[in-house]
Design a protein around this motif. Structure first.
Motif, mmCIF file in Angstrom:
data_model
loop_
_atom_site.group_PDB
_atom_site.id
_atom_site.type_symbol
_atom_site.label_atom_id
_atom_site.label_comp_id
_atom_site.label_asym_id
_atom_site.label_seq_id
_atom_site.Cartn_x
_atom_site.Cartn_y
_atom_site.Cartn_z
ATOM 1 N N TRP A 1 21.363 -5.059 7.458
ATOM 2 C CA TRP A 1 20.869 -3.824 7.916
ATOM 3 C C TRP A 1 19.739 -3.203 6.813
ATOM 4 O O TRP A 1 18.889 -2.796 7.273
ATOM 5 N N ILE A 2 20.209 -3.411 5.738
ATOM 6 C CA ILE A 2 19.066 -3.056 4.524
ATOM 7 C C ILE A 2 17.796 -3.684 4.744
ATOM 8 O O ILE A 2 16.861 -3.139 4.845
ATOM 9 N N TYR A 3 17.898 -4.990 4.977
ATOM 10 C CA TYR A 3 16.534 -5.887 5.192
ATOM 11 C C TYR A 3 15.931 -5.308 6.548
ATOM 12 O O TYR A 3 14.707 -5.298 6.543
ATOM 13 N N LEU A 4 16.586 -5.074 7.668
ATOM 14 C CA LEU A 4 16.006 -4.556 8.612
ATOM 15 C C LEU A 4 15.407 -3.270 8.457
ATOM 16 O O LEU A 4 14.219 -2.843 9.067
ATOM 17 N N LEU A 5 16.048 -2.460 7.708
ATOM 18 C CA LEU A 5 15.378 -0.884 7.407
ATOM 19 C C LEU A 5 14.082 -1.416 6.566
ATOM 20 O O LEU A 5 13.070 -0.705 6.954
ATOM 21 N N PHE A 6 14.139 -2.289 5.762
ATOM 22 C CA PHE A 6 12.859 -2.594 4.914
ATOM 23 C C PHE A 6 11.670 -2.991 5.799
ATOM 24 O O PHE A 6 10.406 -2.702 5.723
ATOM 25 N N ALA A 7 11.985 -3.826 6.839
ATOM 26 C CA ALA A 7 10.974 -4.307 7.869
ATOM 27 C C ALA A 7 10.445 -3.047 8.672
ATOM 28 O O ALA A 7 9.157 -2.936 8.724
ATOM 29 N N VAL A 8 11.294 -2.207 9.051
ATOM 30 C CA VAL A 8 10.688 -0.933 9.616
ATOM 31 C C VAL A 8 9.730 -0.248 8.581
ATOM 32 O O VAL A 8 8.659 0.002 9.077
ATOM 33 N N ILE A 9 10.174 -0.015 7.426
ATOM 34 C CA ILE A 9 9.073 0.535 6.289
ATOM 35 C C ILE A 9 7.770 -0.220 6.446
ATOM 36 O O ILE A 9 6.741 0.284 6.118
ATOM 37 N N PHE A 10 8.118 -1.702 6.011
ATOM 38 C CA PHE A 10 6.840 -2.420 5.860
ATOM 39 C C PHE A 10 5.940 -2.296 7.131
ATOM 40 O O PHE A 10 4.523 -2.071 6.863
ATOM 41 N N GLN A 11 6.389 -2.182 8.328
ATOM 42 C CA GLN A 11 5.516 -2.149 9.554
ATOM 43 C C GLN A 11 4.863 -0.628 9.513
ATOM 44 O O GLN A 11 3.750 -0.578 10.229
ATOM 45 N N LEU A 12 5.320 0.486 8.881
ATOM 46 C CA LEU A 12 4.717 1.495 8.711
ATOM 47 C C LEU A 12 3.547 1.589 7.768
ATOM 48 O O LEU A 12 2.764 2.605 7.973
ATOM 49 N N VAL A 13 3.360 0.437 6.911
ATOM 50 C CA VAL A 13 2.414 0.599 6.031
ATOM 51 C C VAL A 13 0.887 0.414 6.367
ATOM 52 O O VAL A 13 0.789 -0.548 7.365
ATOM 53 N N ASP A 14 0.115 1.379 6.112
ATOM 54 C CA ASP A 14 -1.327 1.112 6.367
ATOM 55 C C ASP A 14 -2.130 1.945 5.358
ATOM 56 O O ASP A 14 -1.601 2.844 4.784
ATOM 57 N N THR A 15 -3.300 1.626 5.336
ATOM 58 C CA THR A 15 -4.358 2.426 4.222
ATOM 59 C C THR A 15 -4.797 3.636 4.992
ATOM 60 O O THR A 15 -5.139 4.812 4.369
ATOM 61 N N VAL A 16 -5.086 3.807 6.164
ATOM 62 C CA VAL A 16 -5.523 4.896 6.787
ATOM 63 C C VAL A 16 -4.748 4.688 8.347
ATOM 64 O O VAL A 16 -4.278 3.546 8.799
ATOM 65 N N TYR A 17 -4.700 5.993 8.769
ATOM 66 C CA TYR A 17 -3.749 6.015 10.089
ATOM 67 C C TYR A 17 -4.668 7.106 11.177
ATOM 68 O O TYR A 17 -5.315 7.796 10.777
ATOM 69 N N ILE B 1 8.234 -3.898 15.596
ATOM 70 C CA ILE B 1 6.857 -3.852 15.408
ATOM 71 C C ILE B 1 6.032 -3.089 16.559
ATOM 72 O O ILE B 1 5.268 -2.097 15.869
ATOM 73 N N LEU B 2 6.328 -2.938 17.626
ATOM 74 C CA LEU B 2 5.532 -2.225 18.763
ATOM 75 C C LEU B 2 6.021 -0.683 18.506
ATOM 76 O O LEU B 2 5.222 0.276 18.574
ATOM 77 N N GLY B 3 7.278 -0.501 18.103
ATOM 78 C CA GLY B 3 7.733 0.624 18.001
ATOM 79 C C GLY B 3 7.228 1.450 16.769
ATOM 80 O O GLY B 3 6.749 2.610 16.729
ATOM 81 N N ASP B 4 7.048 0.491 15.638
ATOM 82 C CA ASP B 4 6.317 1.220 14.459
ATOM 83 C C ASP B 4 5.028 1.290 14.777
ATOM 84 O O ASP B 4 4.271 2.416 14.017
ATOM 85 N N MET B 5 4.151 0.711 15.579
ATOM 86 C CA MET B 5 2.887 1.068 15.815
ATOM 87 C C MET B 5 2.511 2.224 16.339
ATOM 88 O O MET B 5 1.490 3.001 15.774
ATOM 89 N N SER B 6 3.442 2.948 17.152
ATOM 90 C CA SER B 6 3.202 4.210 17.627
ATOM 91 C C SER B 6 3.906 5.339 16.855
ATOM 92 O O SER B 6 3.580 6.371 16.423
ATOM 93 N N GLY B 7 4.934 4.908 16.256
ATOM 94 C CA GLY B 7 5.800 5.588 15.099
ATOM 95 C C GLY B 7 5.065 6.162 13.872
ATOM 96 O O GLY B 7 5.049 7.212 13.359
ATOM 97 N N SER B 8 4.194 5.118 13.582
ATOM 98 C CA SER B 8 3.445 5.322 12.198
ATOM 99 C C SER B 8 2.328 6.695 12.575
ATOM 100 O O SER B 8 2.224 7.431 11.784
ATOM 101 N N SER B 9 1.698 6.472 13.822
ATOM 102 C CA SER B 9 0.774 7.641 14.284
ATOM 103 C C SER B 9 1.714 8.901 14.277
ATOM 104 O O SER B 9 1.084 10.096 14.112
#
Length: 517
Positions: free
Chosen positions: A26-42, A164-172
């Motif tokens: 579960w910790i690793y899954l949470l890390f994957a969610v955090i990684f997919q939020l990473v970007d230099t511009v939003y 992956i797809l959830g984080d694409m919209s979640g980051s915005s």
């Protein structure tokens, strides 16, 4: 539920024993969610960036797309990295690299003229997202047997794309909320730096070196091929991203880049043909099944490009809905993504129906979105009227996306599957979407001018709204024709059970044999 690494029930030996075993995946899954939020511009905070950095809308969009290309390119070397370095080494390197890229990006935005350092910002965006995918793959490869003990991709891909797809919209959505409440578009970057620092401390203190096989030498990697294919993609994206700004062929700079594109492609293609360990094996292009999949990916991206190219113009320039109002649509998109992934899982594992039909279902929902928007483009439209079309679009796109990835895994041998993902990334990661946006922008300008110069007494908002309606109508006609082709075309059925995916140890032995050869 055997772990191929150590021959005992599922475990994560790279994590130190004082972390409860039930919490480790579960910790690793949470890390994957955090990684997919990473970007230099939003893109969610683009308007605030334009006012404070002096960049143009095209500059911010191109910076974002550099990161999108960076996500598409690492697939061919992911297993080489996994078989050479430990989980701890890869994660420490990737997370540190992402933090450095974000800090350098913020420093360049704050202390220099951004227009002068735009090339360096593009490199940082590419590198940051390159390492983001490395970190995400390493996380998911270690919890795959926890997600599906039999390595069933019919289970793995729907669950993977929820993140992956959830984080694409979640980051915005998160960037929009932080920009509004914190009063700075940089708040999102600082939040991500803080989260990555916590993750870095976890890997530094709570993990240990672990190898499941003798490390492979990290040699014979075609770095020049990687650079050439990346340059080719970025050049094509640049052409369509800046096409309207430079008025297409009226600009010498635009024409110069257009002339460079064929040479870059020829260099990349010839290198792929003449070296033994090419970054992308030329044999991948020889699979006849690959081309229909790429065409379908292109059509899906075309259908999914209308929200950015048309819907945003309607909500911003015609209805004048603000950022916080339209940000709610990102939550609707997330709900559609999650529902679409769960629908795929239910269809394939509970009903056990052939997933070939999912393509038609997914595309049908994308077509329904275009039809609904055609009738909703009116001056009296209320914001809540967009909720259902937005959900339908994200639901259909998710189904189409998941099913095509399953097709790709089924129809390509495993040694070429990850190269196939990179080739599919050429289509789905920014290229087709940017091309469609450029073409839609061109026709918006032409149709608006035509509508305003006609005999009907149109105001400027009326002319823009009529142009949006006409382009949605044209998209509906083209999509209806493609839908008819899908119904008439005999699609080769794929068996209901996915082929067996080899264990990591077997893949490593085959790669070692190939390197020695």
């Amino acid at each position: 539920m055997a772990d191929p690494f150590i021959g005992r029930p599922f475990a994560m030996p790279m994590v130190k024993p004082f972390i409860p075993k039930a919490l480790q995946p579960w910790i690793y899954l949470l890390f994957a969610v955090i990684f997919q939020l990473v970007d230099t511009v939003y893109m969610g905070s683009m308007q605030q960036m334009l006012g404070s950095t002096g960049l143009m809308r095209e500059d911010v969009q191109f910076l974002f797309l550099c990161g999108v290309v960076g996500v598409a390119m690492p697939f061919p070397i992911l297993f080489r990295l996994k078989f050479r370095f430990t989980n701890r080494q890869l994660e420490l390197f990737s997370i540190t690299g992402m933090i450095v890229c974000l800090l350098l990006t913020l420093a360049l935005f704050n202390f220099t003229d951004c227009t002068q350092t735009l090339p360096l910002l593009c490199v940082l965006s590419y590198a940051c997202c390159f390492m983001k995918l490395m970190a995400t793959f390493e996380v998911f490869s270690n919890i795959q047997l926890w997600m599906t003990p039999k390595r069933d991709f019919q289970i793995f891909f729907p669950l993977l794309y929820i993140v992956i797809l959830g984080d694409m919209s979640g980051s915005s959505w998160v960037s929009q909320q932080l920009t509004y409440y914190c009063g700075s578009w940089q708040a999102m970057q600082w939040l991500i730096i803080g989260l990555l620092t916590i993750v870095l401390l976890f890997f530094y203190t709570c993990t240990q070196p672990f190898r499941f096989m003798k490390p492979l030498p990290f040699v014979s990697v075609d770095w020049l091929g990687l650079a050439l294919w990346s340059a080719f993609l970025l050049e094509v994206i640049w052409l369509f991203c800046y096409a309207e700004y430079y008025n297409w062929t009226d600009s010498r700079l635009w024409c110069a880049v257009l002339c460079i594109v064929p040479f870059t492609f020829l260099f990349a293609f010839n290198r792929m043909r003449h070296i033994h360990h090419a970054y992308i094996d030329i044999n991948v292009f020889k699979y006849k099944a690959l081309w229909p999949i790429l065409v379908m990916f292109a059509v899906a991206e075309l259908m999914n490009s209308t929200p950015n190219a048309l819907q945003n113009i309607f909500t911003g320039q015609i209805m004048h809905w603000g950022m916080m109002t339209t940000s709610f649509l990102n939550l609707v998109v997330i709900f559609g993504n999650v529902t679409g992934c769960l629908f795929c899982l239910w269809w394939m594992k509970m009903l056990r129906l052939p997933y070939t039909r999912l393509l038609t279902i997914g595309f049908g929902f994308l077509l329904v979105y275009q039809l609904l928007m055609y009738f909703l483009i009116t001056p009296g439209a209320a914001f809540y009227m967009l909720w259902v079309p937005t959900f339908i679009r994200s639901f259909g796109y998710t189904i189409f996306f998941v099913t095509l990835t399953l097709y790709l895994e089924e129809l390509l041998p495993f040694q070429h599957f990850f190269m196939g993902l990179t080739i599919a990334g050429f289509v789905r990661n920014g290229l087709v979407d940017t091309m469609c946006s450029g073409i839609y922008s061109y026709w918006m300008r032409r149709l608006t001018a035509y509508n305003l110069s006609g005999t009907l007494p149109f105001t400027v908002p009326d002319g823009i709204m009529m142009s949006i309606k006409q382009l949605y109508g044209a998209t509906c006609l083209g999509a209806s024709f493609f839908m008819l082709l899908m119904l008439l075309w005999h699609v080769t059925p794929v068996r209901s059970t996915m082929k067996h995916v080899p264990y990591w140890g077997k893949i490593g032995r085959e790669m070692r044999r190939e390197l020695h050869g």
